[in-house]
Every structure is written in C-alpha cells, then in structure tokens.
Design a protein around this motif. Structure first.
Motif, PDB file in Angstrom:
ATOM      1  N   PRO A  90       0.673  -1.295   0.008  1.00  0.00           N
ATOM      2  CA  PRO A  90      -0.022   0.013   0.064  1.00  0.00           C
ATOM      3  C   PRO A  90       0.926   1.224   0.012  1.00  0.00           C
ATOM      4  CG  PRO A  90      -0.952  -1.569   1.736  1.00  0.00           C
ATOM      5  CD  PRO A  90       0.394  -2.157   1.125  1.00  0.00           C
ATOM      6  N   ASP A  91       2.194   1.427   0.588  1.00  0.00           N
ATOM      7  CA  ASP A  91       2.906   2.358   0.437  1.00  0.00           C
ATOM      8  C   ASP A  91       3.512   2.578  -0.832  1.00  0.00           C
ATOM      9  OD1 ASP A  91       4.920   0.519   0.713  1.00  0.00           O
ATOM     10  OD2 ASP A  91       5.668   1.031   2.643  1.00  0.00           O
ATOM     11  N   GLY A  92       3.406   1.727  -1.695  1.00  0.00           N
ATOM     12  CA  GLY A  92       4.137   1.677  -3.073  1.00  0.00           C
ATOM     13  C   GLY A  92       5.689   1.533  -2.924  1.00  0.00           C
ATOM     14  N   LYS A  93       5.945   0.787  -2.026  1.00  0.00           N
ATOM     15  CA  LYS A  93       7.485   0.873  -2.040  1.00  0.00           C
ATOM     16  C   LYS A  93       8.275  -0.388  -2.447  1.00  0.00           C
ATOM     17  CE  LYS A  93       8.367   4.176   1.770  1.00  0.00           C
ATOM     18  NZ  LYS A  93       8.837   4.426   3.212  1.00  0.00           N
ATOM     19  N   VAL A  94       7.013  -1.635  -2.541  1.00  0.00           N
ATOM     20  CA  VAL A  94       7.828  -2.909  -2.666  1.00  0.00           C
ATOM     21  C   VAL A  94       6.609  -3.462  -3.731  1.00  0.00           C
ATOM     22  CG1 VAL A  94       7.989  -5.215  -1.965  1.00  0.00           C
ATOM     23  CG2 VAL A  94       9.135  -3.340  -0.711  1.00  0.00           C
ATOM     24  N   LEU A  95       7.121  -4.289  -4.842  1.00  0.00           N
ATOM     25  CA  LEU A  95       6.603  -5.156  -5.524  1.00  0.00           C
ATOM     26  C   LEU A  95       6.723  -6.894  -5.167  1.00  0.00           C
ATOM     27  CD1 LEU A  95       5.206  -4.979  -9.194  1.00  0.00           C
ATOM     28  CD2 LEU A  95       6.610  -6.987  -8.482  1.00  0.00           C
ATOM     29  N   PHE A  96       5.864  -7.499  -4.816  1.00  0.00           N
ATOM     30  CA  PHE A  96       5.809  -8.963  -4.560  1.00  0.00           C
ATOM     31  C   PHE A  96       5.488  -9.606  -6.006  1.00  0.00           C
ATOM     32  CE2 PHE A  96       5.284  -7.570  -0.041  1.00  0.00           C
ATOM     33  CZ  PHE A  96       6.534  -8.026   0.287  1.00  0.00           C
ATOM     34  N   ALA A  97       6.304 -10.939  -6.207  1.00  0.00           N
ATOM     35  CA  ALA A  97       5.766 -11.507  -7.576  1.00  0.00           C
ATOM     36  C   ALA A  97       5.958 -13.050  -7.049  1.00  0.00           C
ATOM     37  CB  ALA A  97       6.579 -11.389  -8.892  1.00  0.00           C
ATOM     38  N   ALA A  98       4.703 -13.715  -7.479  1.00  0.00           N
ATOM     39  CA  ALA A  98       4.911 -15.215  -6.909  1.00  0.00           C
ATOM     40  C   ALA A  98       5.575 -16.004  -8.345  1.00  0.00           C
ATOM     41  CB  ALA A  98       3.827 -15.923  -6.768  1.00  0.00           C
ATOM     42  N   LEU A  99       6.482 -17.073  -8.010  1.00  0.00           N
ATOM     43  CA  LEU A  99       6.692 -18.213  -9.056  1.00  0.00           C
ATOM     44  C   LEU A  99       5.867 -19.358  -8.922  1.00  0.00           C
ATOM     45  CD1 LEU A  99      10.701 -17.615  -8.870  1.00  0.00           C
ATOM     46  CD2 LEU A  99       8.943 -16.448 -10.312  1.00  0.00           C
ATOM     47  N   ARG A 100       5.292 -19.799 -10.044  1.00  0.00           N
ATOM     48  CA  ARG A 100       4.464 -20.891  -9.833  1.00  0.00           C
ATOM     49  C   ARG A 100       5.151 -22.188 -10.272  1.00  0.00           C
ATOM     50  NH1 ARG A 100      -1.610 -19.834 -11.920  1.00  0.00           N
ATOM     51  NH2 ARG A 100      -1.832 -21.701 -10.368  1.00  0.00           N
TER      52      ARG A 100
ATOM     53  N   GLY B 220      -0.555  -3.536   4.652  1.00  0.00           N
ATOM     54  CA  GLY B 220       0.833  -3.794   4.124  1.00  0.00           C
ATOM     55  C   GLY B 220       1.374  -4.722   5.126  1.00  0.00           C
ATOM     56  N   ARG B 221       0.709  -5.576   6.116  1.00  0.00           N
ATOM     57  CA  ARG B 221       1.423  -6.245   7.094  1.00  0.00           C
ATOM     58  C   ARG B 221       1.213  -7.682   6.826  1.00  0.00           C
ATOM     59  NH1 ARG B 221      -2.073  -3.705  12.154  1.00  0.00           N
ATOM     60  NH2 ARG B 221      -0.892  -1.325  12.337  1.00  0.00           N
ATOM     61  N   TYR B 222       0.264  -8.062   5.918  1.00  0.00           N
ATOM     62  CA  TYR B 222       0.299  -9.483   5.744  1.00  0.00           C
ATOM     63  C   TYR B 222       0.217  -9.685   3.992  1.00  0.00           C
ATOM     64  CZ  TYR B 222      -0.879  -9.792  10.597  1.00  0.00           C
ATOM     65  OH  TYR B 222      -0.959  -9.520  11.723  1.00  0.00           O
ATOM     66  N   LEU B 223       0.700 -10.606   3.765  1.00  0.00           N
ATOM     67  CA  LEU B 223       0.774 -11.418   2.371  1.00  0.00           C
ATOM     68  C   LEU B 223      -0.252 -12.284   2.114  1.00  0.00           C
ATOM     69  CD1 LEU B 223       2.075 -10.864  -0.541  1.00  0.00           C
ATOM     70  CD2 LEU B 223       3.589 -12.759  -0.080  1.00  0.00           C
ATOM     71  N   LEU B 224      -1.224 -12.220   1.215  1.00  0.00           N
ATOM     72  CA  LEU B 224      -2.363 -13.194   1.207  1.00  0.00           C
ATOM     73  C   LEU B 224      -2.379 -13.821  -0.307  1.00  0.00           C
ATOM     74  CD1 LEU B 224      -3.548 -10.632   2.706  1.00  0.00           C
ATOM     75  CD2 LEU B 224      -5.695 -11.767   2.868  1.00  0.00           C
ATOM     76  N   ALA B 225      -2.784 -15.134  -0.232  1.00  0.00           N
ATOM     77  CA  ALA B 225      -2.384 -15.788  -1.458  1.00  0.00           C
ATOM     78  C   ALA B 225      -3.525 -16.777  -1.423  1.00  0.00           C
ATOM     79  CB  ALA B 225      -1.195 -16.378  -1.715  1.00  0.00           C
ATOM     80  N   ALA B 226      -3.991 -17.038  -3.053  1.00  0.00           N
ATOM     81  CA  ALA B 226      -5.036 -18.301  -3.336  1.00  0.00           C
ATOM     82  C   ALA B 226      -4.491 -19.223  -4.217  1.00  0.00           C
ATOM     83  CB  ALA B 226      -6.088 -17.611  -3.805  1.00  0.00           C
ATOM     84  N   SER B 227      -4.583 -20.449  -3.918  1.00  0.00           N
ATOM     85  CA  SER B 227      -3.899 -21.557  -4.866  1.00  0.00           C
ATOM     86  C   SER B 227      -5.033 -22.237  -5.506  1.00  0.00           C
ATOM     87  CB  SER B 227      -2.848 -22.655  -3.882  1.00  0.00           C
ATOM     88  OG  SER B 227      -2.623 -23.630  -4.999  1.00  0.00           O
ATOM     89  N   TYR B 228      -5.236 -22.276  -6.612  1.00  0.00           N
ATOM     90  CA  TYR B 228      -6.211 -22.875  -7.514  1.00  0.00           C
ATOM     91  C   TYR B 228      -5.909 -24.198  -7.590  1.00  0.00           C
ATOM     92  CZ  TYR B 228      -9.467 -23.328 -11.494  1.00  0.00           C
ATOM     93  OH  TYR B 228     -10.523 -23.647 -12.224  1.00  0.00           O
ATOM     94  N   GLY B 229      -4.793 -24.706  -7.567  1.00  0.00           N
ATOM     95  CA  GLY B 229      -4.499 -26.237  -7.614  1.00  0.00           C
ATOM     96  C   GLY B 229      -4.370 -27.027  -6.354  1.00  0.00           C
TER      97      GLY B 229
ATOM     98  N   ALA C  32       7.207  -8.483   7.360  1.00  0.00           N
ATOM     99  CA  ALA C  32       8.224  -7.730   8.458  1.00  0.00           C
ATOM    100  C   ALA C  32       8.170  -6.204   8.048  1.00  0.00           C
ATOM    101  CB  ALA C  32       9.477  -8.384   8.646  1.00  0.00           C
ATOM    102  N   LYS C  33       8.739  -5.354   9.023  1.00  0.00           N
ATOM    103  CA  LYS C  33       8.884  -3.819   8.752  1.00  0.00           C
ATOM    104  C   LYS C  33      10.017  -3.879   7.585  1.00  0.00           C
ATOM    105  CE  LYS C  33       7.482  -2.231  13.247  1.00  0.00           C
ATOM    106  NZ  LYS C  33       8.068  -1.650  14.684  1.00  0.00           N
ATOM    107  N   ASP C  34      10.789  -4.603   7.565  1.00  0.00           N
ATOM    108  CA  ASP C  34      11.936  -4.444   6.283  1.00  0.00           C
ATOM    109  C   ASP C  34      11.252  -5.161   5.097  1.00  0.00           C
ATOM    110  OD1 ASP C  34      11.895  -7.145   6.902  1.00  0.00           O
ATOM    111  OD2 ASP C  34      13.989  -7.314   7.288  1.00  0.00           O
ATOM    112  N   TYR C  35       9.939  -5.491   5.045  1.00  0.00           N
ATOM    113  CA  TYR C  35       9.110  -5.980   3.863  1.00  0.00           C
ATOM    114  C   TYR C  35       9.475  -7.509   3.528  1.00  0.00           C
ATOM    115  CZ  TYR C  35       7.905  -1.192   3.143  1.00  0.00           C
ATOM    116  OH  TYR C  35       7.660   0.051   3.556  1.00  0.00           O
TER     117      TYR C  35
END
Length: 377
Positions: A66-76, A115-124, A134-137
């Motif tokens: 939400p603060d625009g400082k980090v992008l997370f990307a998932a590998l499948r 921005g405190r938690y990373l949420l994800a959904a697994s289709y398979g 964490a505070k350091d992302y």
C-alpha cells in the motif's frame, strides 16, 4: 538479465494523484519469466517501455504494498516462492532484495490494506494462505494455510481491513473471513461462505470505494454478483446480479477448467470464460474481461445501493484478455492478452465504451498487471 519487449497495464493502487506524478505499469509474463515496467502517459494513454527484468519461470501474480515501496511476485514452479522488489520512488525501477517460500503454486496474490500481511490463493491446491510481512518487507517463512473447496481463485481484504473474502470457483462459493490484525489469522464469518448459482465459478473480486459492497465475477457464467457487506460482522448478503454476455457473442455456458483441460481442446463449443473485474475510482463503472470472445463488458454501478446494470460489451484486439486495469485517473484501460503480441490502451468513456488509442509490445503469455503512481523525477 534485461530484454526489450513486453507489456503494461494496471491495478489502481489507491495512491494519491497529483499534477506532478509519474504512472508506471508492471506486467508479468509467465511464458518468458519477465516483469516489464512501462510508463503510462496520463495525457494520451501512450505506453513507453522502461525496462524488463528476468524474474523466473512462470512468474505470475503480483502485488504492490500500500505504501508503493515494494512489489511482490509469485513463481508458480517448485520451489514455490515469492520474490520481493524495492521500487525506486522517482523512477519506478525494480531492485530485487528478498525471497520467501509460498505454501503452494499461487494463482492470486495481494496484501492486506496496511501492508502487514501477504495473502494468496492456490487454484490447484485448494487453499488460501497468509504470511506476515516484517517492517523490512521480508515475508515470513511461517505460512498460515486454510483449506478451501475446489479451486480457490482470489483473496482480498475490504477497505476497513477487518474482513477478507475469497472466490472459490469450484464450489460456487464466496468465502468470508475475519482478519486478526495482530496475528493475521483468518476465522470464518458465520458458516464461512455465501453460495451463488451452480456453475457460476466465483473468480476475481472488486470492492466499492466506500467499502459497502463486494462484486464477484463468475468465470463460467459471465455474470457479476453484488453483495452488501455488514459493517459490524462482515457477513455478505447478495443484493444484485447482472449478465455481461450478450446473445450476439453466441457463447455457451462455461465449464470448470484446470491443468488437465484448461483449453478444453476436446470441446469445440465456444464457452464463456470470464476473467478479471475492475471498478472505477468513483465507484460508478465496473469492467469485466471475457477471454473466449476477446472482449470487455461494462456495467453501471449505483454507489448508494450497490445496484448493477449491464451497459454493453466491447471487443478488444488483445487475444484472450486475462487482466485489465484502470489508470489511476480512470481515463484509460490497459488490456493484456495471453495470446497477444501487444498490450492495448483504451480510452474509457463514462458509459464504459472503449476506444483503442495505443499499443506496446507484449511478453509471452502476459497477464498480471499492477500500477503505481510516484512523484515525477
């Protein structure tokens, strides 16, 4: 490793607009493992490729904090993991800085509103997960897992950040949870779900800006279902639905797809295959992508009641459009096509009509879109 050739598009991130700001779009393309950064010209909708980075095989869902400082990307692909990239506040440049394990191959990624938690959904794997940021992302290696019914397809928190909802495609349910702000734990609200008609296929979610309503796209039905959100309990109540597939498209009802039959190769019948859902910043316009017909459907939204009205369906040039996204000011729609060599920019009228105004080269199998507005350099 850097290449040249991919895409762009967007997910309104809620960052403040200003007269002196740069808008960047990030698009993942799992076919070539790239994340591409583009600059979007808010005056004319033009896209300019800034750079591409090699993220890894089958890079797919992404989320910006939400603060625009980090992008997370998932590998499948195994080992399933999430990569973290710091975003330069002036240039939008991505710098890799961390990685963490994921519970499974994830079809959807988001953060909670703080921005405190990373949420994800697994289709398979039929689950949703939560892990602390964490505070350091750095995402925690301790992952909370929650089994769902067949094919969990999305999870997001609503604007107040007290409740989380998930589209559960294979069970025709929308799951409803309370989010514990201190631990990230999810607990069911009431029975834990609300049901929709058989073979609707709840997929992606969109919230009204005022936080009163939730909209869910049906992958197999091509409908959008509207729910009111109880302010106290978070419980959902269905209040409206609207069909986004006009008869002229000549599409039969959709079927559940998975790794065994994703393209329904043995079924020649053109079937509904809806994908993404986006709501405008003013909460008055809802857009839905449909892959089989390569089109986008528009719905009018009543911000006070949550009511829906189908407006029209518009063809797009991007073949098999997966993700769509409004620019932060709502004037432009960016469209990626899983089978397209281009990403398109469309001017959006107040009634949802789309006029193509630009294009840029696309990566292989491009689909996920995130957008960010930063101070101009």
């Amino acid at each position: 490793m850097r290449k040249i050739a991919v895409i762009a598009a967007a997910v309104a991130s809620g960052l403040c607009l200003s007269a002196n700001a740069a808008t960047y779009a990030y698009v993942s393309s799992p076919g070539d493992g790239l994340i591409s950064q583009y600059r979007l010209d808010q005056d004319n909708g033009a896209l300019t490729l800034v750079e591409q980075i090699q993220a890894g095989d089958q890079v797919n869902p992404m989320a910006i904090t939400p603060d625009g400082k980090v992008l997370f990307a998932a590998l499948r692909v195994k080992p399933f993991q999430v990569l973290g990239y710091r975003i330069d506040s002036k240039t939008g440049h991505l710098t890799p800085f961390t990685q963490a394990p994921l519970a499974e191959s994830m079809a959807y990624l988001s953060t909670d509103r703080k921005g405190r938690y990373l949420l994800a959904a697994s289709y398979g794997a039929d689950l949703v997960s939560v892990q602390k940021i964490a505070k350091d992302y750095q995402p925690s290696a301790n992952v909370l897992r929650y089994k769902t019914g067949l094919h969990a397809h999305s999870i997001r928190t609503e604007p107040s950040n007290r409740f989380a909802y998930a589209g559960n495609l294979g069970t025709d349910k929308v799951l409803q949870y309370r989010l514990d702000a201190q631990t990230g734990e999810l607990s069911p609200i009431g029975s834990g779900y609300v049901s929709v008609p058989d073979k609707t296929g709840p997929r992606h979610l969109a919230f009204s800006p005022n936080g009163k309503f939730l909209y869910v796209v049906g992958e197999m039905s091509g409908t959008v279902t509207a729910f009111s959100i109880d302010h106290t309990t978070g419980a959902l109540t269905q209040i409206a639905d609207a069909n986004g597939i006009p008869a002229r498209l000549k599409l039969a009802h959709g079927e559940v797809r998975d790794a065994r039959n994703n393209d329904l190769k043995d079924d020649p019948t053109p079937r509904i295959w809806a994908a993404d859902l986006r709501i405008s910043q003013d909460g008055k316009l809802l857009l839905m992508s449909e892959r089989t017909s390569s089109s986008v459907s528009a719905f009018a939204v009543d911000p006070s009641t949550g009511g829906l009205e189908f407006l029209d369906n518009y063809p797009v040039q991007e073949q098999q459009p997966r993700n769509i996204a409004f620019s932060p000011d709502g004037r432009w729609l960016l469209v990626t096509g899983e089978k397209s060599a281009k990403v398109g920019t469309y001017a959006v009228s107040k009634d949802g009509a789309l006029t193509r105004v630009g294009e840029a080269a696309s990566g292989k199998g491009a689909l996920w879109i995130e957008i960010l507005q930063t101070p101009d350099a």
